[in-house]
Design an enzyme around this catalytic site. Structure first.
Site, PDB file in Angstrom:
ATOM      1  CD  GLN A  16      -2.786   1.138   2.480  1.00 49.93           C
ATOM      2  OE1 GLN A  16      -4.154   1.248   2.216  1.00 49.93           O
ATOM      3  NE2 GLN A  16      -2.223   0.803   3.754  1.00 49.93           N
ATOM      4  CG  ASP A  40      11.460 -13.747   1.575  1.00 51.65           C
ATOM      5  OD1 ASP A  40      10.872 -13.224   2.658  1.00 51.65           O
ATOM      6  OD2 ASP A  40      10.942 -14.957   1.439  1.00 51.65           O
ATOM      7  CG  LEU A  41      12.417  -7.485   4.413  1.00 47.84           C
ATOM      8  CD1 LEU A  41      11.437  -6.708   5.118  1.00 47.84           C
ATOM      9  CD2 LEU A  41      13.633  -7.271   3.912  1.00 47.84           C
ATOM     10  CB  ALA A  64       5.695  -4.244   7.714  1.00 51.79           C
ATOM     11  CE1 TYR A  65       2.929 -12.866   8.778  1.00 50.73           C
ATOM     12  CE2 TYR A  65       1.735 -11.185  10.376  1.00 50.73           C
ATOM     13  CZ  TYR A  65       1.737 -12.533   9.592  1.00 50.73           C
ATOM     14  OH  TYR A  65       1.035 -13.707   9.764  1.00 50.73           O
ATOM     15  CE1 TYR A 103       7.485   5.925   5.941  1.00 49.54           C
ATOM     16  CE2 TYR A 103       8.722   4.109   4.947  1.00 49.54           C
ATOM     17  CZ  TYR A 103       8.147   5.334   4.948  1.00 49.54           C
ATOM     18  OH  TYR A 103       8.625   6.273   3.960  1.00 49.54           O
ATOM     19  CG  ASP A 106      -1.269   3.228  15.454  1.00 48.57           C
ATOM     20  OD1 ASP A 106      -0.936   2.393  14.712  1.00 48.57           O
ATOM     21  OD2 ASP A 106      -2.619   3.441  15.840  1.00 48.57           O
ATOM     22  CE1 TYR A 129       2.379  -4.904  11.793  1.00 48.77           C
ATOM     23  CE2 TYR A 129       1.221  -3.600  13.307  1.00 48.77           C
ATOM     24  CZ  TYR A 129       1.625  -3.697  12.234  1.00 48.77           C
ATOM     25  OH  TYR A 129       2.069  -2.531  11.363  1.00 48.77           O
TER      26      TYR A 129
HETATM   27  N1  LIG Z   1      -1.525  -0.130   7.272  1.00 45.46           N
HETATM   28  C1  LIG Z   1      -1.702   0.472   8.402  1.00 45.46           C
HETATM   29  O1  LIG Z   1      -2.818   0.853   8.876  1.00 45.46           O
HETATM   30  C2  LIG Z   1      -0.618   0.745   9.006  1.00 45.46           C
HETATM   31  C3  LIG Z   1      -0.586   1.384  10.485  1.00 45.46           C
HETATM   32  C4  LIG Z   1       0.574   1.733  10.969  1.00 45.46           C
HETATM   33  C5  LIG Z   1       1.865   1.387  10.520  1.00 45.46           C
HETATM   34  N2  LIG Z   1       2.025   0.759   9.336  1.00 45.46           N
HETATM   35  C6  LIG Z   1       3.387   0.456   8.783  1.00 45.46           C
HETATM   36  O2  LIG Z   1       3.494   1.024   7.625  1.00 45.46           O
HETATM   37  C7  LIG Z   1       4.264   0.297   6.743  1.00 45.46           C
HETATM   38  C8  LIG Z   1       3.549   0.088   5.425  1.00 45.46           C
HETATM   39  O3  LIG Z   1       2.330  -0.588   5.483  1.00 45.46           O
HETATM   40  P1  LIG Z   1       1.534  -0.890   4.404  1.00 45.46           P
HETATM   41  O4  LIG Z   1      -0.046  -0.477   4.888  1.00 45.46           O
HETATM   42  O5  LIG Z   1       2.077  -0.262   2.969  1.00 45.46           O
HETATM   43  O6  LIG Z   1       1.396  -2.502   4.320  1.00 45.46           O
HETATM   44  P2  LIG Z   1       1.047  -3.600   3.134  1.00 45.46           P
HETATM   45  O7  LIG Z   1       0.242  -3.021   2.035  1.00 45.46           O
HETATM   46  O8  LIG Z   1       0.671  -4.992   3.865  1.00 45.46           O
HETATM   47  O9  LIG Z   1       2.401  -3.849   2.712  1.00 45.46           O
HETATM   48  C9  LIG Z   1       3.285  -4.734   3.067  1.00 45.46           C
HETATM   49  C10 LIG Z   1       4.365  -4.961   1.962  1.00 45.46           C
HETATM   50  O10 LIG Z   1       5.563  -5.926   2.747  1.00 45.46           O
HETATM   51  C11 LIG Z   1       5.691  -6.862   1.789  1.00 45.46           C
HETATM   52  N3  LIG Z   1       6.069  -7.827   2.532  1.00 45.46           N
HETATM   53  C12 LIG Z   1       5.747  -8.825   3.391  1.00 45.46           C
HETATM   54  N4  LIG Z   1       6.549  -9.856   3.780  1.00 45.46           N
HETATM   55  C13 LIG Z   1       7.691  -9.475   3.114  1.00 45.46           C
HETATM   56  C14 LIG Z   1       8.850  -9.931   3.072  1.00 45.46           C
HETATM   57  N5  LIG Z   1       9.173 -11.386   3.923  1.00 45.46           N
HETATM   58  N6  LIG Z   1       9.850  -9.718   2.219  1.00 45.46           N
HETATM   59  C15 LIG Z   1       9.872  -8.582   1.520  1.00 45.46           C
HETATM   60  N7  LIG Z   1       8.635  -8.065   1.637  1.00 45.46           N
HETATM   61  C16 LIG Z   1       7.417  -8.310   2.403  1.00 45.46           C
HETATM   62  C17 LIG Z   1       4.534  -7.245   1.292  1.00 45.46           C
HETATM   63  O11 LIG Z   1       4.677  -7.967  -0.106  1.00 45.46           O
HETATM   64  P3  LIG Z   1       4.033  -9.281  -0.154  1.00 45.46           P
HETATM   65  O12 LIG Z   1       2.332  -8.599  -0.346  1.00 45.46           O
HETATM   66  O13 LIG Z   1       4.615  -9.727  -1.547  1.00 45.46           O
HETATM   67  O14 LIG Z   1       3.850 -10.044   0.769  1.00 45.46           O
HETATM   68  C18 LIG Z   1       3.815  -6.031   1.104  1.00 45.46           C
HETATM   69  O15 LIG Z   1       4.131  -5.303  -0.348  1.00 45.46           O
HETATM   70  C19 LIG Z   1       4.591  -0.874   7.638  1.00 45.46           C
HETATM   71  O16 LIG Z   1       5.832  -0.796   8.447  1.00 45.46           O
HETATM   72  C20 LIG Z   1       3.396  -0.866   8.532  1.00 45.46           C
HETATM   73  O17 LIG Z   1       3.853  -1.646   9.642  1.00 45.46           O
HETATM   74  C21 LIG Z   1       0.721   0.549   8.392  1.00 45.46           C
END
Ligand SMILES: NC(=O)c1ccc[n+]([C@@H]2O[C@H](COP(=O)([O-])OP(=O)(O)OC[C@H]3O[C@@H](n4cnc5c(N)ncnc54)[C@H](OP(=O)(O)O)[C@@H]3O)[C@@H](O)[C@H]2O)c1
Length: 293
Positions: A16, A40-41, A64-65, A103, A106, A129
């Site tokens: 995202q 792959d992390l 991130a996971y 990143y 909260d 998480y």
């Molecule tokens: N979304 C929220 O509401 C939120 C809130 C607070 C903080 N955050 C933080 O913001 C950041 C971005 O989040 P987002 O919303 O963009 O999350 P997201 O849409 O779930 O994206 C996570 C990305 O990480 C990749 N990923 C997962 N496992 C991986 C691995 N083993 N190796 C390499 N890449 C891997 C995924 O790729 P695959 O699909 O190929 O697995 C995906 O592209 C993260 O650090 C998250 O913790 C998010």
């Protein structure tokens, strides 16, 4: 394939936030944007040699996971990706003098403060998480180097099919009444805004950033309950005539049990970020209006 020197190494380009970062970083120079399985992390052998070969000036890690409920049963995976790999990335960045931008969330807080959280507030994650993300922060801090840990909250994008904004829009076309919790409070954060602010920082140059490295809260301005956020989504919906939902009813988080416990009031106070970088974070509603326009 990787012999072009790259200024910026971006992970998770199809996530995202990663997708928006790719879009926002492109004007800044050479960007190498990667995705699984290329990187792959969970497998350091897929990224350590690559980073050493590329010697990027910036490593940007939105990977991130993020499956909060599933993490309760996939603890090792969550920790390997969110904690172990984050530390390794920071170490590699530090060795080659790169700026590392990471990143966090909260969900490192328990939500019991009752007011927006400051960077120095005590962290007490309620779920696996949040714990894994906190371990990631600590691993990065232990390495030192020029790192930015940007804690954000309730990230959304209209591209995210299963995301909150699209779900509310979808439900409003399928149900005459929606129920939304009033006791979960956070900062709705448009992924594009987060990406563009990250790009603004990078545009200020390495020297400027190195002097200001550290932990910051960076999210949409102000805060809202899920109920208020859903109300705004329906009000700003450009295709309002398709809605059949006549009203949103208030509900409580306790009525919707989930495997992972979530903090209730986890809004972030972002004033340290705003004053350090002399930037104003747009109010969450303004950003939502732009996102939905
Ligand atoms: N979304 C929220 O509401 C939120 C809130 C607070 C903080 N955050 C933080 O913001 C950041 C971005 O989040 P987002 O919303 O963009 O999350 P997201 O849409 O779930 O994206 C996570 C990305 O990480 C990749 N990923 C997962 N496992 C991986 C691995 N083993 N190796 C390499 N890449 C891997 C995924 O790729 P695959 O699909 O190929 O697995 C995906 O592209 C993260 O650090 C998250 O913790 C998010």
């Amino acid at each position: 394939m990787h012999n072009i020197p790259s200024k910026i190494l971006l992970l998770a380009k199809n996530g995202q936030l990663g997708w928006e970062l790719h879009r926002s970083l492109l004007p800044l120079g050479k960007v190498l944007a990667l995705e699984t399985p290329q990187i792959d992390l969970e497998k350091p052998e897929t990224f350590i040699p690559l980073i050493r070969e590329l010697k990027p000036a910036y490593i940007i890690n939105p990977a991130a996971y993020t499956a909060v409920d599933l993490a309760e049963t996939e603890q090792e995976r969550a920790r390997n990706i969110n904690a172990v790999a984050a530390g390794i990335l920071a170490e590699e960045a530090q060795k080659m003098g790169a700026v590392f931008i990471h990143y966090s969330t909260d969900y490192v807080f328990d939500g019991k403060k009752g007011a927006p959280y400051l960077e120095e507030d005590e962290t007490t994650p309620l779920n696996v998480y949040g714990e894994s993300k906190l371990q990631g922060e600590r691993g990065i801090q232990a390495v030192g180097g020029s790192h930015f840990i940007l804690r954000t909250s309730w990230v959304y994008s209209l591209r995210q099919q299963g995301g909150f904004v699209n779900k509310v829009l979808q439900w409003s076309r399928q149900q005459t009444q929606l129920r939304m919790v009033t006791d979960q409070i956070g900062n709705p954060t448009w992924a594009r805004m987060l990406a563009e602010i990250t790009a603004l920082l990078i545009a200020r140059g390495e020297g400027y950033l190195r002097e200001r490295a550290g932990l910051y809260h960076l999210a949409g301005g102000g805060f809202a309950s899920r109920f208020e956020w859903a109300q705004a989504i329906l009000e700003l919906d450009p295709q309002q005539q398709e809605q059949i939902a006549a009203e949103i009813l208030p509900a409580l988080t306790s009525e919707f049990p989930t495997p992972a416990e979530r903090p209730l009031f986890s809004a972030l106070d972002c004033s340290k970020f705003e004053s350090t970088f002399n930037l104003t974070l747009p109010p969450w509603r303004t950003a939502l209006q732009l996102a939905m326009g």
